[in-house]
Every structure is written in structure tokens, then in C-alpha cells.
Design an enzyme around this catalytic site. Structure first.
Site, PDB file in Angstrom:
ATOM      1  N   HIS A 121       0.849  -1.198   0.000  1.00 31.91           N
ATOM      2  CA  HIS A 121       0.000   0.000   0.000  1.00 31.91           C
ATOM      3  C   HIS A 121       0.878   1.239   0.000  1.00 31.91           C
ATOM      4  O   HIS A 121       1.911   1.316   0.668  1.00 31.91           O
ATOM      5  CB  HIS A 121      -0.995  -0.027   1.154  1.00 31.91           C
ATOM      6  CG  HIS A 121      -0.461   0.331   2.516  1.00 31.91           C
ATOM      7  ND1 HIS A 121      -0.360   1.628   2.963  1.00 31.91           N
ATOM      8  CD2 HIS A 121      -0.031  -0.447   3.534  1.00 31.91           C
ATOM      9  CE1 HIS A 121       0.108   1.636   4.204  1.00 31.91           C
ATOM     10  NE2 HIS A 121       0.324   0.387   4.571  1.00 31.91           N
ATOM     11  N   GLU A 163      -5.496   1.804   1.965  1.00 37.08           N
ATOM     12  CA  GLU A 163      -5.270   0.699   2.917  1.00 37.08           C
ATOM     13  C   GLU A 163      -5.516   1.146   4.339  1.00 37.08           C
ATOM     14  O   GLU A 163      -6.121   0.419   5.143  1.00 37.08           O
ATOM     15  CB  GLU A 163      -3.835   0.166   2.765  1.00 37.08           C
ATOM     16  CG  GLU A 163      -3.556  -1.121   3.543  1.00 37.08           C
ATOM     17  CD  GLU A 163      -3.051  -0.901   4.955  1.00 37.08           C
ATOM     18  OE1 GLU A 163      -2.876  -1.897   5.692  1.00 37.08           O
ATOM     19  OE2 GLU A 163      -2.831   0.264   5.361  1.00 37.08           O
TER      20      GLU A 163
END
Length: 512
Positions: free
Chosen positions: A268, A313
Site C-alpha cells: 500500500h 489501505e
């Protein structure tokens, strides 16, 4: 956690079995080489992936955060600039690049404070928490007694008499969203969740939960201290900005390799709003970028390699969920495996790989078939280099989650976040026992000074080797015995057949 497999001979044997690469046992005199035997591509990739280049990417991410209010959070210009930095480099290296946009609910804390009995208590607003009235809400503290499922039933709050009060409850068992909803239904004007382990507080409701109580998090030590202050006057002030925005994942894949057996790796890219996120997760993003650039857009591979830099995320694995959920079953089936790299340079690091076979017997259980083989591949690599690993439960806290839910085998590396390093771990890996693996987790101090570059270098090499190996062959992941094992089986079958023929009478064998 599994016992560390620290024997070189055993580790190399595991990797040979896991990847079908026919790796021979390496004598002690050869241990100076950090790279095990394996496909030429994997070995070359390890040599080409240089931590100095990876660090240059981290410098870029730091500067892009500095230019944009100190953050690279999803939905901010800091994230967009970071995504473009990565996407343009990949396009220049010949990758097929897609910017996958998706809508999401942006959330940022603007105020968070708690006082109990006139004393200030460090507090973190839960992501997506409802606001208190402007200036905060003042009432009394109501302690919810801890049991096996604290705050997971409405009766926990009603029995504690939280109506009109600020509830104090332990973390554990159910989600923060469930606790916040139960607290509101019982009439609480706010809920404070204290940690159930000695680690930094934090958390997310996973999305806006209409009608839930304003929710905050505090440390385990502060929570235990407040239990004795049941009924004390308390003021909780939580304010945030929550609105609809758009962000995007960066997806890049090689132009070569099989399209129906894709090796996928992701990290992420977004930080939390509070800081630049250089360890979380600049490290995973930078290492993955450097691996991709050194691999190139048209490598000589058997399997297509696909890289992903996820957005959102930190708000609930939003980007990876959107990606997997928007693949039909056939396209999901094309993905042979997923490798996840989230925080791989923690300053007080541990060395963890995801427990694909559930040998630890902790938490969520094993991953889909192939996850155990991925775990073995990473373990074998680190055994070769002399660094023991520990297992890490598939606890759902990073982007492998949606892949596992859809039956795609997964694995990866992690060096620790807010959890405290134990004495045994410090003896094994070095560092400081009694402190968090990353003391700056989700804070403004997660900057360029918050990285252990030796740890980052080791993990980057492991990524290069394992990913490069799977780009050549995923036989073990797909349930096919490795070539060496198949050859051994065929040889054994041939010997049995020869013996059988030798013992058959001439007439029965069709001989005259």
C-alpha cells in the site's frame, strides 16, 4: 509462533521443495554468498536490487509528503504525487500501467482530547468516528468490566450503566465498530477503547457507522489506570473531516509471461493523515518499485508479473478490496499467488513471514493452498542468509485479506508495527526489548529517520529472490510436484518396472 528454522541445510532443502528449483545443500565454506542457488533470473535480480536506489525512492516519498502538508494519505495531493512518481517510472521501464480509480470516504482527525478527573489522557480518534458536540462532551466515566468478549454484546454496556456517560471498554474479540454501535445503543455519549496489549493505541471503524458513539482509543496502561477512576468526571472531544473523494491504485504488469498464471505482488502506498509514512508503507512501496524497475517491463519469464501499489489501505484495505472484488472468477483464477509487503524496514525490527500453514496455531488459521509453500520459500531464503523468521498470523490487517477470502494463496514479509518486542526477540534479532517494533507507527515521526536500512536491504533481497523464482515457476503453488521430485518419482517407477520385468517368467513376458 513457529520455532525458527535456523539450520542452513534444512532451510535450503525447504526452498528446494517449495519452488522446485533443485537447490543443493551448501557447505559451510560457501555461506559467505548471500544468494542461494535458484533460477538465474532470481539470482540476478537480488544482485541488481540495490538498497541505495530503494532509499532514493524513500527520499522522494518524504519530499512529496513535505510538499503536501506532511502526509501522503489517500485522497490528498501527497498521495496523488506519490502514485504519479511510481506510475511514470514504471511506464518508462516498459510496463503496462493502469491507474485504477475508485470512490471512497475520506476521513481525517481535526481534534482529539480526553480528560478524566482533571487530568489529560493521550487519546486517538478512531477513523470514521462520529463527532462529539463542538468543544467536546462532559459527563462521567463508566467502566465496562472486561470479560471474554468485552463490549461485543449490548448487555455489556447496559449492565455497566453507561447511559449518558463516557464508556471505557477493553479492545478484543469483536470490531471497534461493534463496540461503538453497542455503546450508542446503550445510551453512551462516547466510548473509549483501551488496548489489550502493550502497544500504541489506534483503530478504525472500517467506514462510517451511522448512529454509533464517538469512539477513541488509548493505551493499555492508560486504560488500566482509568479503571480505578470509575465515576470520575470526564470530557471527550473528537472532531473529524469526513467526505467523499476519489483515489486510485497503480497496477503495472510485464508484457511477457503467461497471462493465465500471474505472479502478483503488492504494497500500500498511502500513509495515515498524521505523517509521511516512510516505513508504513514507503518501505514496501519503494522496495517493490525498485524490484519492478530492475526486473523490467519485458523480462524473460514464464509467468507474467503484476505489481500493485494500493490506495486507501489505512482506511480499511479499500484499494485491494476494490481490485479483487472487481475481478470476475476467471480473472481471479489467472492470479497464481499474491505477495504482500507492508512495513519492511522497522527501526526496532523483527523478521516475520505470514503463517501460511498455520503451524503456529494462532488466530485466523492457514491461508489457501499454496500459502504454506510461500511461507516455506521465504523461510528457506532467510535460513540461507542466517536470519531466523517468525510466523505472522493472517490477522486481516493488510492487503492480502481480500485475496485470501477469494481463495488466492498469499504470503509476504513484515518487520513489526506497534507491538512490543520481547526479550527473546531482541536476543534473536537485536534491537531493544520492551519497545515497539516501530515506535513512530502512524505518527508524524515516521520519516526518513525511522528506517533500519540493513533490515530493508535484507527484505528487499528476499523479495527479489522469491518473486524472481516464482516468475519462472509456480509449480508447487499450483499443486504440481516440483520437477526434481517428479524426476525422482519417475526414476523410482522405472526401477520398480525393471524389477517387475526381471522377475516375470519368459513365457508370461511374451518372450520366446
Amino acid at each position: 509462533m513457529p520455532s525458527a528454522k535456523t539450520t542452513l541445510r534444512a532451510g535450503v532443502a525447504v526452498l528446494a521443495a517449495a519452488t522446485g528449483l533443485g537447490i543443493a545443500t551448501v557447505p559451510a565454506s560457501a555461506q559467505a554468498s548471500p544468494i542461494p542457488d535458484g533460477p538465474a533470473l532470481a539470482r540476478q535480480l537480488v544482485k541488481k536490487v540495490d538498497v541505495a536506489n530503494t532509499n532514493r525512492h524513500l527520499i522522494a516519498l518524504q519530499r512529496l509528503a513535505d510538499r503536501n502538508g506532511g502526509t501522503r494519505a489517500a485522497g490528498t495531493k501527497g498521495h496523488t504525487d506519490s502514485a504519479e512518481y511510481i506510475a511514470t517510472k514504471l511506464e518508462g521501464a516498459g510496463f503496462i500501467v493502469d491507474r485504477q480509480e475508485f470512490p471512497f470516504t475520506f476521513d481525517q482527525t481535526t481534534a482529539a482530547s480526553l480528560t478524566v478527573g482533571g487530568q489529560s489522557v493521550p487519546v486517538v480518534r478512531m477513523t470514521y468516528s462520529e463527532d462529539t458536540p463542538a468543544g467536546g462532551v462532559t459527563s462521567t466515566l463508566a467502566v465496562v468490566p472486561a470479560d471474554a468478549t468485552p463490549g461485543c454484546e449490548l448487555s455489556d454496556f447496559t449492565a455497566a450503566g453507561v447511559a449518558g456517560k463516557i464508556a471505557l471498554v477493553s479492545r478484543g474479540t469483536c470490531t471497534f465498530a461493534v463496540k461503538a454501535a453497542n455503546a450508542a445503543q446503550a445510551g453512551a455519549v462516547g466510548v473509549v477503547v483501551y488496548n489489550n496489549v502493550p502497544a500504541a493505541p489506534g483503530g478504525t471503524l472500517g467506514g462510517v457507522v451511522a448512529g454509533s458513539a464517538p469512539a477513541a482509543a488509548i493505551s493499555q496502561a492508560d486504560g488500566q489506570a482509568l479503571i480505578a477512576k470509575n465515576g470520575a468526571p470526564a470530557t471527550l472531544n473528537l472532531q473529524g473531516l469526513t467526505e467523499q473523494r476519489t483515489t486510485y491504485n497503480v497496477i503495472a504488469e510485464t508484457q511477457t509471461g503467461r497471462t493465465n498464471n500471474v505472479v502478483m505482488a503488492g504494497a500500500h502506498l498511502d500513509s495515515v493523515p498524521a505523517g509521511p509514512g516512510v516505513n508504513d508503507n514507503g518501505t514496501g512501496s519503494a522496495a517493490l518499485l525498485e524490484t519492478a524497475l530492475q526486473l523490467g517491463g519485458s523480462p524473460k519469464v514464464n509467468n507474467k508479473v503484476r505489481f500493485a501499489w494500493w490506495s486507501g489501505e489505512e482506511l480499511g484495505l479499500l484499494g485491494s478490496k476494490y481490485y479483487v472484488q472487481n475481478l470476475d472468477f476467471e480473472h481471479q483464477l489467472d492470479i497464481a499467488l499474491y505477495l504482500n509487503f507492508d512495513m519492511i524496514g522497522s527501526p526496532n525490527a523483527g523478521y516475520f513471514t505470514f503463517d501460511g500453514d498455520n503451524s503456529d496455531g494462532v488466530g485466523a488459521g492457514p491461508g489457501p493452498y499454496g500459502s504454506a509453500q510461500i511461507e516455506q520459500a521465504f523461510t528457506a531464503y532467510f535460513d540461507y542468509t542466517g536470519v531466523p523468521l517468525e510466523g505472522r498470523d493472517f490477522d486481516g490487517r493488510s492487503d492480502y485479506g481480500e485475496f485470501i477470502l477469494n481463495g488466492i494463496p498469499a504470503g509476504g514479509l513484515f518487520t513489526g508495527a506497534e507491538v512490543i518486542k520481547t526479550e527473546d526477540q531482541a536476543n534473536k534479532w537485536g534491537g531493544v526489548a520492551g519497545e515497539a517494533f516501530d515506535p513512530c507507527y502512524h505518527q508524524a515521526c515516521d520519516n526518513l529517520g525511522n528506517i533500519d536500512r540493513v533490515v530493508l536491504d535484507r527484505n528487499s533481497d528476499a523479495i527479489a529472490f522469491v518473486l524472481g523464482s516464482y516468475a519462472i515457476s509456480t509449480e508447487d503453488i499450483n499443486g504440481v510436484p516440483p520437477r526434481a521430485a517428479r524426476a525422482k518419482t519417475r526414476a523410482a517407477q522405472a526401477r520398480v518396472a525393471q524389477k517387475a520385468v526381471a522377475h516375470v517368467p519368459a513365457a508370461s513376458a511374451g518372450l520366446s
